[in-house]
Design a protein around this motif. Structure first.
Motif, short mmCIF file in Angstrom:
data_model
loop_
_atom_site.label_atom_id
_atom_site.label_comp_id
_atom_site.label_asym_id
_atom_site.label_seq_id
_atom_site.Cartn_x
_atom_site.Cartn_y
_atom_site.Cartn_z
N CYS B 381 0.85 -1.20 0.00
CA CYS B 381 0.00 0.00 0.00
C CYS B 381 0.88 1.25 0.00
CB CYS B 381 -0.92 0.03 1.22
SG CYS B 381 -1.81 1.60 1.35
N PRO B 382 0.73 2.10 -0.99
CA PRO B 382 1.60 3.29 -1.08
C PRO B 382 1.26 4.36 -0.05
CG PRO B 382 -0.03 3.33 -2.83
CD PRO B 382 -0.20 2.02 -2.14
N MET B 383 0.15 4.18 0.66
CA MET B 383 -0.20 5.15 1.69
C MET B 383 0.14 4.63 3.08
SD MET B 383 -1.20 7.79 0.11
CE MET B 383 -1.99 8.81 1.34
N PRO B 387 -4.73 -2.30 4.52
CA PRO B 387 -5.92 -2.61 3.73
C PRO B 387 -6.71 -3.79 4.29
CG PRO B 387 -4.08 -2.18 2.29
CD PRO B 387 -3.54 -2.19 3.69
N CYS B 410 -7.05 6.60 2.01
CA CYS B 410 -6.87 5.72 0.85
C CYS B 410 -7.03 6.51 -0.44
CB CYS B 410 -7.91 4.60 0.91
SG CYS B 410 -8.03 3.64 -0.60
N ILE B 411 -6.10 6.32 -1.37
CA ILE B 411 -6.19 7.05 -2.64
C ILE B 411 -6.84 6.17 -3.72
CG2 ILE B 411 -4.25 8.59 -2.19
CD1 ILE B 411 -2.54 6.71 -3.96
N GLU B 412 -7.34 5.02 -3.32
CA GLU B 412 -8.07 4.11 -4.22
C GLU B 412 -7.23 3.70 -5.43
OE1 GLU B 412 -12.06 5.55 -4.96
OE2 GLU B 412 -12.10 6.53 -3.01
N CYS B 413 -5.94 3.50 -5.18
CA CYS B 413 -5.02 3.19 -6.27
C CYS B 413 -5.19 1.77 -6.78
CB CYS B 413 -3.59 3.40 -5.82
SG CYS B 413 -3.09 2.26 -4.53
N GLY B 414 -5.80 0.90 -5.98
CA GLY B 414 -6.02 -0.46 -6.44
C GLY B 414 -4.89 -1.43 -6.18
N VAL B 415 -3.80 -0.95 -5.58
CA VAL B 415 -2.64 -1.82 -5.37
C VAL B 415 -2.98 -3.00 -4.48
CG1 VAL B 415 -0.41 -1.92 -4.19
CG2 VAL B 415 -0.85 -0.13 -5.87
N CYS B 416 -3.74 -2.76 -3.41
CA CYS B 416 -4.02 -3.84 -2.47
C CYS B 416 -4.79 -4.97 -3.16
CB CYS B 416 -4.75 -3.33 -1.24
SG CYS B 416 -6.14 -2.25 -1.57
N THR B 427 -9.87 -2.88 -2.43
CA THR B 427 -10.07 -1.49 -2.84
C THR B 427 -11.55 -1.13 -2.83
OG1 THR B 427 -8.15 -1.78 -4.26
CG2 THR B 427 -9.46 0.19 -4.61
N ILE B 430 -12.80 -0.84 0.74
CA ILE B 430 -12.23 0.32 1.42
C ILE B 430 -12.86 1.60 0.89
CG2 ILE B 430 -10.10 1.62 1.82
CD1 ILE B 430 -8.66 -1.17 1.59
S1 SF4 Z 1 -6.38 1.32 -2.68
FE1 SF4 Z 1 -5.43 -0.09 -1.25
S2 SF4 Z 1 -3.26 0.11 -1.68
FE2 SF4 Z 1 -4.23 1.91 -2.59
S3 SF4 Z 1 -4.15 3.47 -0.98
FE3 SF4 Z 1 -6.10 2.43 -0.77
S4 SF4 Z 1 -5.67 0.87 0.76
FE4 SF4 Z 1 -3.70 1.52 0.00
#
Ligand code: SF4
Ligand code: SF4
Lengths: 331, 474
Positions: B381-383, B387, B410-416, B427, B430
């Motif tokens: 998670c970049p933040m 998650p 959460c920036i909703e980047c989708g990485v998790c 995502t 969250i």
């Molecule tokens: S989408 Fe997932 S990985 Fe991205 S910031 Fe939110 S919790 Fe972290």
């Protein structure tokens, strides 16, 4: 435009996923255990040992199958975690374990260790170790009868082929007796490193366990912090009890425990910081149990005990982006 | 060039930049454009035209009085044939102006062009950016003029041009940097003039080193001392505003605050180009470059498309589909929105349109298995969030817990979701928790405001009553 060419599905982002699957991770663990398994067969003879391994795995699968049916869960055999548990259990058993006992252990591991808690990911303890603990309490004699490597038969019918594990010898007779037994510390280290000593099927060769462990670290399956801090703590604390640190980390189930047991996902912490403290606690407890416990080895009970505190270690949450510890906040 | 990156977290999915070497091609304007009245974050616009009106290119057809808004312009000349709710890339129906193209390509007459920045006051430059309907074109669609008008007491001292373009498939920004480097630099100069920023960076991912080199060469030849081109590591989400600030400036934007808090403004390179065109050419945001890619489209490429062109038209104009279309994504595969119809139009924030066939279903398996606590989501998670724990809280609808785990960061980047071996919908869950929390906060704030008002009123009444009493006693 031809509307028949369009049949859209709408799902939430992200629209791509990494290839890694649960079963892939379990497969990696199995691959990593191959060297130690082969070594077990080599040292203790394939005849009975192979039976222990195969029966343990098959019983674990059967137990998983049974519990999925019992608890009305989706069949979960395809995630391979039962196979991993079965193999891990076998590797922690004495080569001479009777088959019926292996079956009991595997069922205990899967059902008591995992399924009653809700299945994969929900077990607070390492299932294989739960199975082993059940056997240890129920049949201590079988669980502490060790054979010398390269003996024709694993059944200790005569006293000549049974032996004691190095940790056992220390406990009963002291370190000098052990050294005398192996003819010097270099020989002792060598035997422990390559696995030419009495012990459980999979725990004897530190080298092969290390190879498997490194494979898992490189594949990013396990966090290097757990084995590193665990082993390092044992190394640092052993001299306090006048124990040889090199011997202490090579002997017994430490490598198997540190690389393959303490790293079990569901029963270990999820944050880096939590894992470091978890591993240090394990090291501490292992040294204490080896010194003061009734039995010579302390890895299994250390892991089972420290697993109870994982919810506490899980509270060690990393600092999130944009949140500052007090000092950093500008006035 | 210096190389920066953010820590912790981030992933490197397969880049799949199929259209990397395809120069921009201008698509023929369509017969009919559907222009949503709202294409930005902020107050919706109201229509300024009626059905039957004749409009010209660049004519304002929708605007709002609110500060946080951006007007929309007609992208063709022709007749307004309908003003009605139409499908919008955000997934809802939004009032849209439907215009039938007369193919005369008549422009509005009163186009004002600026020739030298020194002639105009910063305030007027912001006015131009606002009037020309410029919004963040990386996908965020925040009105640019608002971003450049900091509240009193806040200083902008650093600008970062965002050329990271970390989403797989997308090559819009890359082509913009290669083909219009000077416009990007012009855009930066305009923003420097507006904000008085001392330093500007152009941050480019190091898989696009050629673009970075070209930009650097242009900056050098033009003798610009205050602009520096830097490389950032190819890693998703390097182009996330917060990650880019961390990478380039080494600072973190405090939770819940704007980049302004650390004196920075991040601007997508496409937006900068649009700003330059707005100021020097008087051109409103009526078209944009966008990547058309994926496995189901015959001719993937980078196309310049009039705002309001529907996907249907884009498919036809670019040569059609190669197979049955099963997934249509606006934006990149990590953060983009899946569409339910090909009737949606390309709008100001459409940085890419991706077409996939049946294989899309395997690219994002939807079947969840139990969480195995592998902590991959935590590690990547970049933040720096948790998650897995927020997901658990969200599933139990425990908003308090989700909030205490900083779900709103959460920036909703989708990485998790991307890294999860159990294919959990992290995502998604969250995001749900985050939205609920934000909604709750809004309600709380409104309640609080109403309460304060009532209290003030009561106090006033009490005071008055007391005074009255005093008077009577006298
Ligand atoms: S989408 Fe997932 S990985 Fe991205 S910031 Fe939110 S919790 Fe972290
Ligand atoms: S990545 Fe998925 S399986 Fe792993 S801890 Fe996070 S939610 Fe659980």
């Amino acid at each position: 435009m031809d509307k028949n060419m369009v049949d859209l599905v709408v799902t939430s982002s992200p629209h791509i996923r990494d290839k890694v699957k649960t079963s892939g991770i379990m497969m990696d663990v199995l691959i990593a255990l191959i060297p130690a398994t082969i070594a077990g067969l080599w040292f203790f003879g394939a005849k009975h040992t192979l039976g222990v391994i195969v029966i343990s795995i098959l019983s674990a699968i059967a137990a998983e199958y049974l519990s999925c049916w019992m608890f009305r869960r989706k069949p979960s055999l395809s995630d391979l975690s039962a196979v991993v548990t079965g193999l891990l259990l076998a590797l922690t058993l004495p080569p001479s374990s009777p088959y019926w006992m292996v079956v009991v252990g595997a069922f205990a591991a899967i059902i008591v260790g995992k399924e009653i808690f809700g299945g994969i990911g929900s077990n607070p303890f390492n299932p294989a170790l739960v199975g082993r603990a059940v056997l240890m309490i129920s049949w201590p004699t079988y669980m502490t009868t060790w054979v010398k490597p390269f003996t024709k038969s694993v059944f200790p019918s005569t006293a000549a082929v049974t032996t004691a594990t190095p940790l056992n010898i220390i406990k009963l007779k002291g370190y000098s007796a052990l050294l005398a037994n192996f003819g010097g510390s270099v020989n002792l280290y060598k035997s422990l490193f390559f696995g030419n000593v009495g012990g459980c099927i999979g725990e004897t060769s530190a080298l092969l366990l290390l190879i498997g462990g490194l494979y898992l670290i490189i594949r990013k399956v396990i966090d290097w912090r757990i084995p590193t801090f665990y082993i390092a703590t044992v190394f640092v604390l052993s001299p306090l009890f006048h124990r040889d640190p090199v011997f202490s980390i090579l002997a017994g189930g430490l490598f198997l425990g540190a690389f393959f047991m303490a790293t079990d996902y569901s029963s270990s912490p999820i944050t880096s910081k939590g894992r470091i403290w978890y591993a240090i606690s394990l090291g501490f407890l292992t040294v204490i149990l080896r010194q003061f416990g009734a039995s010579p080895e302390g890895v299994m009970y250390s892991i089972l005990i420290v697993d109870c505190f994982v919810p506490f270690f899980d509270k060690m949450i990393p600092r999130a982006y944009g949140h500052f510890v007090k000092k950093e906040v500008k006035a | 060039m210096k190389l920066f990156t953010f820590k912790p977290g981030g992933v490197h999915p397969k880049e799949s930049k199929l259209t990397k070497d395809k120069a921009f091609v201008r698509l023929k304007p369509p017969k009919i454009v559907v222009i949503p009245l709202s294409q930005h974050i902020g107050a919706p616009n109201t229509s300024l035209v009626k059905v039957g009106d004749h409009v010209k290119i660049g004519q304002v057809i929708g605007s709002a009085k609110a500060f946080v808004s951006a007007p929309v312009h007609s992208s063709v000349s022709g007749e307004v044939i309908a003003i009605e709710p139409r499908p919008h890339p955000l997934g809802t129906k939004v009032p849209s102006v439907v215009i039938k193209n007369d193919f005369k390509d008549e422009w509005v007459e009163d186009i004002k062009k600026i020739s030298s920045l020194e002639e105009v006051q910063p305030k007027d430059l912001v006015g131009i950016i606002r009037d020309k309907g410029i919004v963040g074109m990386g996908g965020a669609t925040f009105p640019t003029a608002v971003k450049l008008s900091p509240p009193k007491g806040k200083l902008i001292d650093t600008l970062i041009a965002n050329g990271a373009e970390c989403e797989p498939y997308l090559t819009t920004d890359y082509r913009t940097m290669l083909e219009f480097p000077d416009k990007i630099i012009d855009g930066l100069l305009i923003e420097i003039r507006i904000t008085g920023a001392k330093h500007a960076f152009i941050a480019v991912e190091n898989n696009k080193e050629d673009a970075a080199e070209l930009l650097e060469k242009r900056v050098k030849t033009r003798g610009l001392k205050n602009i520096e081109v830097v490389l950032v590591k190819t890693k998703y989400p390097q182009g996330g505003e917060k990650q880019l600030i961390k990478a380039v400036l080494g600072k973190e934007v405090p939770s819940g605050k704007l980049p302004l808090e650390v004196g920075a403004v991040v601007e997508n390179v496409g937006t900068l180009k649009a700003i330059a065109e707005a100021v020097f050419e008087g051109k409103p945001l009526i078209e944009r470059g966008t990547t058309v890619s994926g496995t189901a489209i015959k001719n993937p490429g980078n196309y310049i498309i009039r705002i309001g062109t529907t996907v249907e038209d884009i498919i036809d104009q670019t040569g059609g589909l190669t197979k049955k279309l099963r997934k249509l994504i606006f934006g990149g595969p990590m953060m983009g929105l899946a569409q339910s119809t090909v009737e949606v139009p390309a709008i100001k924030g459409t940085s890419g349109i991706l077409f996939f066939g049946e294989e899309a279903l395997d690219m994002a398996p939807q079947d969840e298995s139990p969480c195995i606590r592998c902590s991959r989501c935590v590690d990547f998670c970049p933040m720096g969030l948790m998650p897995v724990l927020i997901d658990h809280a969200s599933r139990r609808n425990d908003l308090k817990l989700a909030e205490s785990l900083n779900a709103t960061d959460c920036i909703e980047c989708g990485v998790c979701s991307y890294v999860c071996p159990a294919k959990r919908h992290l995502t998604e869950n969250i995001r749900k928790a985050k939205q609920k929390i934000l909604k709750q906060r809004k309600i709380e704030a409104a309640k609080q405001a109403a309460f304060e008002k009532l209290k003030a009123l009561r106090e006033k009444q009490a005071k008055e009553a007391q005074e009255k009493l005093k008077k009577e006693v006298k």
